[in-house]
Design an enzyme around this catalytic site. Structure first.
Site, PDB file in Angstrom:
ATOM      1  N   TYR A 270      -1.461  -0.680  10.582  1.00 52.76           N
ATOM      2  CA  TYR A 270      -1.640  -1.136   9.189  1.00 52.76           C
ATOM      3  C   TYR A 270      -0.486  -0.603   8.330  1.00 52.76           C
ATOM      4  O   TYR A 270       0.093  -1.341   7.525  1.00 52.76           O
ATOM      5  CB  TYR A 270      -2.990  -0.631   8.681  1.00 52.76           C
ATOM      6  CG  TYR A 270      -3.259  -0.878   7.210  1.00 52.76           C
ATOM      7  CD1 TYR A 270      -3.730  -2.099   6.760  1.00 52.76           C
ATOM      8  CD2 TYR A 270      -3.073   0.144   6.263  1.00 52.76           C
ATOM      9  CE1 TYR A 270      -3.991  -2.319   5.410  1.00 52.76           C
ATOM     10  CE2 TYR A 270      -3.329  -0.062   4.921  1.00 52.76           C
ATOM     11  CZ  TYR A 270      -3.788  -1.299   4.497  1.00 52.76           C
ATOM     12  OH  TYR A 270      -4.039  -1.502   3.165  1.00 52.76           O
TER      13      TYR A 270
ATOM     14  N   SER B 109       0.864  -1.194   0.000  1.00 57.57           N
ATOM     15  CA  SER B 109       0.000   0.000   0.000  1.00 57.57           C
ATOM     16  C   SER B 109       0.894   1.234   0.000  1.00 57.57           C
ATOM     17  O   SER B 109       2.039   1.191   0.487  1.00 57.57           O
ATOM     18  CB  SER B 109      -0.864   0.020   1.260  1.00 57.57           C
ATOM     19  OG  SER B 109      -1.493   1.282   1.420  1.00 57.57           O
TER      20      SER B 109
ATOM     21  N   LYS C 174       2.321  -2.684   6.167  1.00 60.37           N
ATOM     22  CA  LYS C 174       2.522  -2.565   4.720  1.00 60.37           C
ATOM     23  C   LYS C 174       3.981  -2.208   4.395  1.00 60.37           C
ATOM     24  O   LYS C 174       4.506  -2.613   3.358  1.00 60.37           O
ATOM     25  CB  LYS C 174       1.538  -1.542   4.131  1.00 60.37           C
ATOM     26  CG  LYS C 174       0.083  -2.033   4.140  1.00 60.37           C
ATOM     27  CD  LYS C 174      -0.085  -3.316   3.340  1.00 60.37           C
ATOM     28  CE  LYS C 174      -1.525  -3.758   3.212  1.00 60.37           C
ATOM     29  NZ  LYS C 174      -1.685  -4.963   2.379  1.00 60.37           N
TER      30      LYS C 174
HETATM   31  N1  NAP Z   1      -8.790  -0.300  -1.148  1.00 58.98           N
HETATM   32  C1  NAP Z   1      -7.734   0.462  -0.971  1.00 58.98           C
HETATM   33  O1  NAP Z   1      -7.835   1.714  -0.949  1.00 58.98           O
HETATM   34  C2  NAP Z   1      -6.371  -0.155  -0.805  1.00 58.98           C
HETATM   35  C3  NAP Z   1      -5.253   0.692  -0.893  1.00 58.98           C
HETATM   36  C4  NAP Z   1      -3.989   0.158  -0.751  1.00 58.98           C
HETATM   37  C5  NAP Z   1      -3.822  -1.191  -0.536  1.00 58.98           C
HETATM   38  N2  NAP Z   1      -4.911  -1.997  -0.451  1.00 58.98           N
HETATM   39  C6  NAP Z   1      -4.669  -3.423  -0.232  1.00 58.98           C
HETATM   40  O2  NAP Z   1      -5.280  -4.167  -1.274  1.00 58.98           O
HETATM   41  C7  NAP Z   1      -5.605  -5.470  -0.798  1.00 58.98           C
HETATM   42  C8  NAP Z   1      -7.042  -5.809  -1.143  1.00 58.98           C
HETATM   43  O3  NAP Z   1      -7.884  -4.825  -0.601  1.00 58.98           O
HETATM   44  P1  NAP Z   1      -9.316  -4.471  -1.222  1.00 58.98           P
HETATM   45  O4  NAP Z   1      -9.428  -3.007  -1.152  1.00 58.98           O
HETATM   46  O5  NAP Z   1      -9.522  -5.164  -2.503  1.00 58.98           O
HETATM   47  O6  NAP Z   1     -10.254  -5.095  -0.087  1.00 58.98           O
HETATM   48  P2  NAP Z   1     -11.708  -5.749  -0.135  1.00 58.98           P
HETATM   49  O7  NAP Z   1     -12.475  -5.307  -1.309  1.00 58.98           O
HETATM   50  O8  NAP Z   1     -12.284  -5.549   1.234  1.00 58.98           O
HETATM   51  O9  NAP Z   1     -11.367  -7.309  -0.320  1.00 58.98           O
HETATM   52  C9  NAP Z   1     -10.630  -7.984   0.655  1.00 58.98           C
HETATM   53  C10 NAP Z   1     -10.547  -9.446   0.273  1.00 58.98           C
HETATM   54  O10 NAP Z   1      -9.732 -10.129   1.226  1.00 58.98           O
HETATM   55  C11 NAP Z   1     -10.488 -11.200   1.839  1.00 58.98           C
HETATM   56  N3  NAP Z   1      -9.993 -11.344   3.201  1.00 58.98           N
HETATM   57  C12 NAP Z   1      -9.999 -10.447   4.220  1.00 58.98           C
HETATM   58  N4  NAP Z   1      -9.408 -10.960   5.316  1.00 58.98           N
HETATM   59  C13 NAP Z   1      -8.999 -12.224   4.979  1.00 58.98           C
HETATM   60  C14 NAP Z   1      -8.315 -13.264   5.656  1.00 58.98           C
HETATM   61  N5  NAP Z   1      -7.921 -13.148   6.940  1.00 58.98           N
HETATM   62  N6  NAP Z   1      -8.076 -14.415   5.005  1.00 58.98           N
HETATM   63  C15 NAP Z   1      -8.445 -14.565   3.716  1.00 58.98           C
HETATM   64  N7  NAP Z   1      -9.085 -13.625   3.006  1.00 58.98           N
HETATM   65  C16 NAP Z   1      -9.368 -12.461   3.646  1.00 58.98           C
HETATM   66  C17 NAP Z   1     -11.948 -10.761   1.681  1.00 58.98           C
HETATM   67  O11 NAP Z   1     -12.877 -11.822   1.684  1.00 58.98           O
HETATM   68  P3  NAP Z   1     -13.528 -12.460   3.038  1.00 58.98           P
HETATM   69  O12 NAP Z   1     -14.179 -11.337   3.755  1.00 58.98           O
HETATM   70  O13 NAP Z   1     -14.456 -13.513   2.531  1.00 58.98           O
HETATM   71  O14 NAP Z   1     -12.382 -13.053   3.785  1.00 58.98           O
HETATM   72  C18 NAP Z   1     -11.883 -10.143   0.288  1.00 58.98           C
HETATM   73  O15 NAP Z   1     -11.868 -11.150  -0.702  1.00 58.98           O
HETATM   74  C19 NAP Z   1      -5.264  -5.477   0.689  1.00 58.98           C
HETATM   75  O16 NAP Z   1      -3.971  -6.001   0.843  1.00 58.98           O
HETATM   76  C20 NAP Z   1      -5.245  -3.997   1.045  1.00 58.98           C
HETATM   77  O17 NAP Z   1      -4.414  -3.737   2.146  1.00 58.98           O
HETATM   78  C21 NAP Z   1      -6.180  -1.518  -0.581  1.00 58.98           C
END
Ligand code: NAP
Length: 259
Positions: free
Chosen positions: A161, A148, A165
């Site tokens: 968090y 991130s 990261k």
């Molecule tokens: N969105 C942003 O602004 C952003 C920015 C920078 C980085 N990121 C990073 O991008 C990645 C994905 O984020 P996203 O925004 O796509 O999130 P999201 O839409 O909330 O999706 C998260 C996914 O991870 C799964 N998950 C959560 N906890 C888990 C666990 N303990 N074991 C297995 N699966 C798990 C969830 O499914 P279940 O609930 O079924 O487990 C879901 O499939 C993360 O690493 C996050 O830190 C996001």
């Protein structure tokens, strides 16, 4: 080699954690379009079934495995079910992460640290480790860790968090150095703010959303589909000489706001 063969994933098997929605699902779609067989893993089977139905539309074979990536047994099961179904693992995308705590670092509980560390850092290592034998046996592979921008710039109220990261960025370098001799490239993608469920509390709040947008020269948050193409580069032979890198996909946010 042509541009299309460089990005072709035909015959490859990709394991994508957190692949049921958001960034993980977008990456899965991209890999499926490029010809890979897909394994998506997250905790809830219902979300996986829904995600799989969408990804299958591209004609790809999709396996779903309900997995908590912080749990050793579940992670071993993810690797063994993938091997039973597809017979190989070529690509691992460590994308599932968590942030159960918003607030100042000084005031956090140890349980917040443990939970975040268990999933965001140790979980990434565990999934990669469980899939490593197959990649070695295949003579190479790709590991992509989703970090991130908050691994570089501390997110206010998201200190633990952010620390996790930053650890993912170093984990990527350590893995890359150790696995180079196995022809396994390890790289990270560091998104800025992406419109997903994860960031919903930020983009649904008008005041917060406005404050975020002002920090991004591009003037908006990313769509999850804007991450998939970078992941495809890192999963394909186009990136065979790229390892240990973190690619920031943040609309210029790392540069600071434009005047
Ligand atoms: N969105 C942003 O602004 C952003 C920015 C920078 C980085 N990121 C990073 O991008 C990645 C994905 O984020 P996203 O925004 O796509 O999130 P999201 O839409 O909330 O999706 C998260 C996914 O991870 C799964 N998950 C959560 N906890 C888990 C666990 N303990 N074991 C297995 N699966 C798990 C969830 O499914 P279940 O609930 O079924 O487990 C879901 O499939 C993360 O690493 C996050 O830190 C996001």
């Amino acid at each position: 080699m042509t541009a299309s063969t460089q990005f072709d994933l035909t015959g490859k098997v990709a394991v994508i954690t957190g692949g049921s929605r958001g960034i993980g699902k977008s990456i899965a779609h991209c890999f499926a379009d490029a010809g890979a067989s897909i394994v998506i893993a997250s905790r809830k089977q219902e979300g996986l079934d829904k995600g799989a139905k969408e990804i299958e539309k591209s004609g790809a074979s999709v396996l779903t495995v309900a997995t908590h990536t912080g749990n050793d047994e579940a992670v071993q099961m993810l690797a063994s079910k993938t091997m039973d179904t597809f017979g190989a693992i070529d690509i691992v995308v460590n994308n599932a992460a968590t942030n159960p705590y918003f607030g100042p670092l000084f005031g956090s509980d140890e349980s917040h640290w443990d939970k975040i560390w268990q999933v965001n850092v140790k979980g990434y290592y565990k999934v990669a480790n469980a899939c490593l034998k197959s990649m070695r046996d295949r003579g190479g592979g790709k590991i992509i860790n989703v970090a991130s921008i908050l691994g570089k710039i501390p997110g206010s109220g998201m200190g633990i968090y952010s620390i996790s990261k930053a650890a993912v960025i170093m984990l990527t370098k350590v893995m890359a150095q150790e696995l180079a001799q196995d022809n396994i490239q390890v790289n990270a993608i560091a998104p800025g703010f992406v419109k997903t469920d994860f960031s919903r509390a930020l983009w649904q709040n008008e005041r917060l959303h406005g404050a975020i947008i002002r920090q991004i020269p591009k003037g908006r948050m990313a769509d999850p589909d804007e991450i998939g193409g970078i992941a495809l580069y890192l999963a394909s032979s186009a990136s065979d000489y790229t390892t240990g890198e973190t690619i920031f996909v943040d609309g210029g946010q790392s540069l600071g706001p434009s005047i």
